[in-house]
Structures are given as structure tokens and as C-alpha cells.
Design an enzyme around this catalytic site. Sequence first.
Site, PDB file in Angstrom:
ATOM      1  N   SER A 151       0.861  -1.093  -0.208  1.00  0.00           N
ATOM      2  CA  SER A 151      -0.262  -0.051   0.181  1.00  0.00           C
ATOM      3  C   SER A 151       1.223   1.152   0.431  1.00  0.00           C
ATOM      4  O   SER A 151       2.000   1.194   0.838  1.00  0.00           O
ATOM      5  CB  SER A 151      -1.131  -0.236   1.117  1.00  0.00           C
ATOM      6  OG  SER A 151      -1.490   1.306   1.356  1.00  0.00           O
ATOM      7  N   TYR A 198      -2.621   0.594  10.763  1.00  0.00           N
ATOM      8  CA  TYR A 198      -2.184  -0.315   9.361  1.00  0.00           C
ATOM      9  C   TYR A 198      -1.296   0.155   8.921  1.00  0.00           C
ATOM     10  O   TYR A 198      -0.025  -0.727   8.122  1.00  0.00           O
ATOM     11  CB  TYR A 198      -3.576   0.678   9.222  1.00  0.00           C
ATOM     12  CG  TYR A 198      -3.742  -0.185   7.254  1.00  0.00           C
ATOM     13  CD1 TYR A 198      -4.230  -0.904   7.236  1.00  0.00           C
ATOM     14  CD2 TYR A 198      -3.549   0.498   6.018  1.00  0.00           C
ATOM     15  CE1 TYR A 198      -4.392  -1.774   5.837  1.00  0.00           C
ATOM     16  CE2 TYR A 198      -3.566   0.387   5.270  1.00  0.00           C
ATOM     17  CZ  TYR A 198      -4.079  -1.294   4.511  1.00  0.00           C
ATOM     18  OH  TYR A 198      -4.172  -1.436   3.847  1.00  0.00           O
TER      19      TYR A 198
END
Length: 249
Positions: free
Chosen positions: A133, A146
Amino acid sequence: MGRVVVVTGASSGIGAEIARVLSARGDLCVLLARRLDRLQALANELGGEAEQCDVSDRAAVEAVAARVLARHPKIDVLVNNAGIPGRARFLDGDPDVIERLIRINYLGGIWCLRAFLPGLRAAAPSDVVNIVSVSGVIAGPPSGPYSASKHAQLAFSRTAAAELRTEGIRVHTVKPGFARTEGFPQKWLPRHVQRIVIGPDDVAAHVLRSLEQGRGETTVPWFYGPLAPLQDAMPNLFTRVLSRVPKAP
Ligand SMILES: NC(=O)c1ccc[n+]([C@@H]2O[C@H](COP(=O)([O-])OP(=O)(O)OC[C@H]3O[C@@H](n4cnc5c(N)ncnc54)[C@H](OP(=O)(O)O)[C@@H]3O)[C@@H](O)[C@H]2O)c1
């Protein structure tokens, strides 16, 4: 004959789309996730196979891999895609969420790579795709835990790329920006940011190109790429700006 591809987190979103594009080019996709009913439906649609698996459970991953390798001793591609969102603060977020993020987003990919490595070695030249990501290179609220899990996953992916290179196993590190999926509906984003949200099919098309062109580490869409060095170059400015981000609801 088509290649054998294992896709984790294939019951929805990016993983399901990757399975669709790879099946369309003739690959046999072995789909892994926890929701077997959804996996089975997709496997029926694509002519693939479904295996229920929680990637954070190392023993379960080893058992599933042993079953898959007994059917397919050669694994041409492993796509480590399974992952969960986590909008939480380090300071007072649910501790279980913080632990789950690390066990699924970070450790899950390691257990899958280790378990399927004999098949990848047998099929070499073969490929591993790690869906990381942009959050793996930029950190801050409202998704600190996260982001930390994705930073760790990026370190794993970059290291695995170097370790496996001489074995003919190419590691593709893919860093998507905001994509609208079941787990990441992106409803919290302000309207002007909504315009840059892509679909899971865009990420899947990028993965296909990355495999076909033998690309190593990439960002999709590309324009997030130049942002990554900015936080390294100006960490204190980022701290000031990010301190104004409202708390996650
Ligand atoms: N959407 C975005 O904006 C975005 C951006 C950058 C990176 N990513 C990454 O892309 C990947 C896919 O996310 P997505 O957006 O497609 O979300 P999604 O639609 O929620 O899909 C997540 C997939 O992971 C599976 N999964 C979750 N926990 C699992 C576990 N413990 N074991 C096995 N499978 C598990 C889910 O299936 P089950 O629930 O059935 O297990 C589901 O198939 C994630 O790694 C995410 O971090 C997403």
C-alpha cells in the site's frame, strides 16, 4: 497450459479481481480466504479451486499449502493480497485490532510465502506479488496501526525480493493508493479526494502488467509515487500537518 496461481484474500475486492484477470489469460487460480461460500462461488465462475484459510494462522496456512502442493507441485505465481483495514489510534484504539493488523497484513504474507516456497522453487522462473500500500511508505493518523503493518510488509517484500532473486523467483511489490472495495469503502475521504479513488479492477490490471513486464516495485496510480520521499525529506512538516487530521470515528 495455463499457470497455477495462488491468490490470498480472493473472496472480494482486489484479490477477486486479480483472480478474474489471471483466469481470463488461462491461469488456474487457487483462491484462499476465510469465507468459503464466496470463494467457492468465484472458483465455480472461473474454473478455479477454493481453499478456506486464515493467513494469520501459521499451522492452517501450512496445512492448506500441503494440500494444494499435493495437487499442484509447481506454483507459478503466489499473490499475497489478504489484508484488513484498520482506522484506529495507537494510543486508545482496540488492542485486538492492532494485533490483528500485524498478524494478517504482515505475518500472513510471510507464512504464505514460506509454505508455498517449495512450489515456487519447483516452478522457477516464478513470481510472488505482494499487495502492500502507499500506506507502507507514508505514516500518520487516522490509520497508524494499519500503516505500521504495511511498513512491515514492505520491508518483508523488499527483503524477499533480494533473497529470492538468484533463485529465479521474482517478487513484485505493488503499492496501491485509495481503491474502493468492500473492506475499504473510502466513504470517509473528502469529496475532492474521492476523484482519485480507483477500482479493484484497476489494481488487478496493474498487477497483470507488472507480471507481464517483469516489474519489481511499483505504485498504482503512479502519482502517489513521488509523495513517498516527501515524508522522509520533511518529517517535521508532515507531523505538523498530520496533527490536524481529525480522530477516527
Ligand atoms: N482498497 C484499498 O484502498 C487498498 C489500498 C492499498 C492496499 N490495499 C490492500 O489490498 C489488499 C486487499 O484489500 P481490498 O481493498 O481488496 O479489501 P477487501 O475487499 O476487504 O478484501 C480483503 C480480502 O482479504 C481477505 N482476508 C482478510 N483477512 C484474512 C485472513 N485472516 N485470512 C485470509 N484472508 C483474509 C478477505 O476475505 P475473508 O474475509 O473471506 O477472509 C478478502 O478477500 C489488502 O492487503 C489491503 O491492505 C487496499
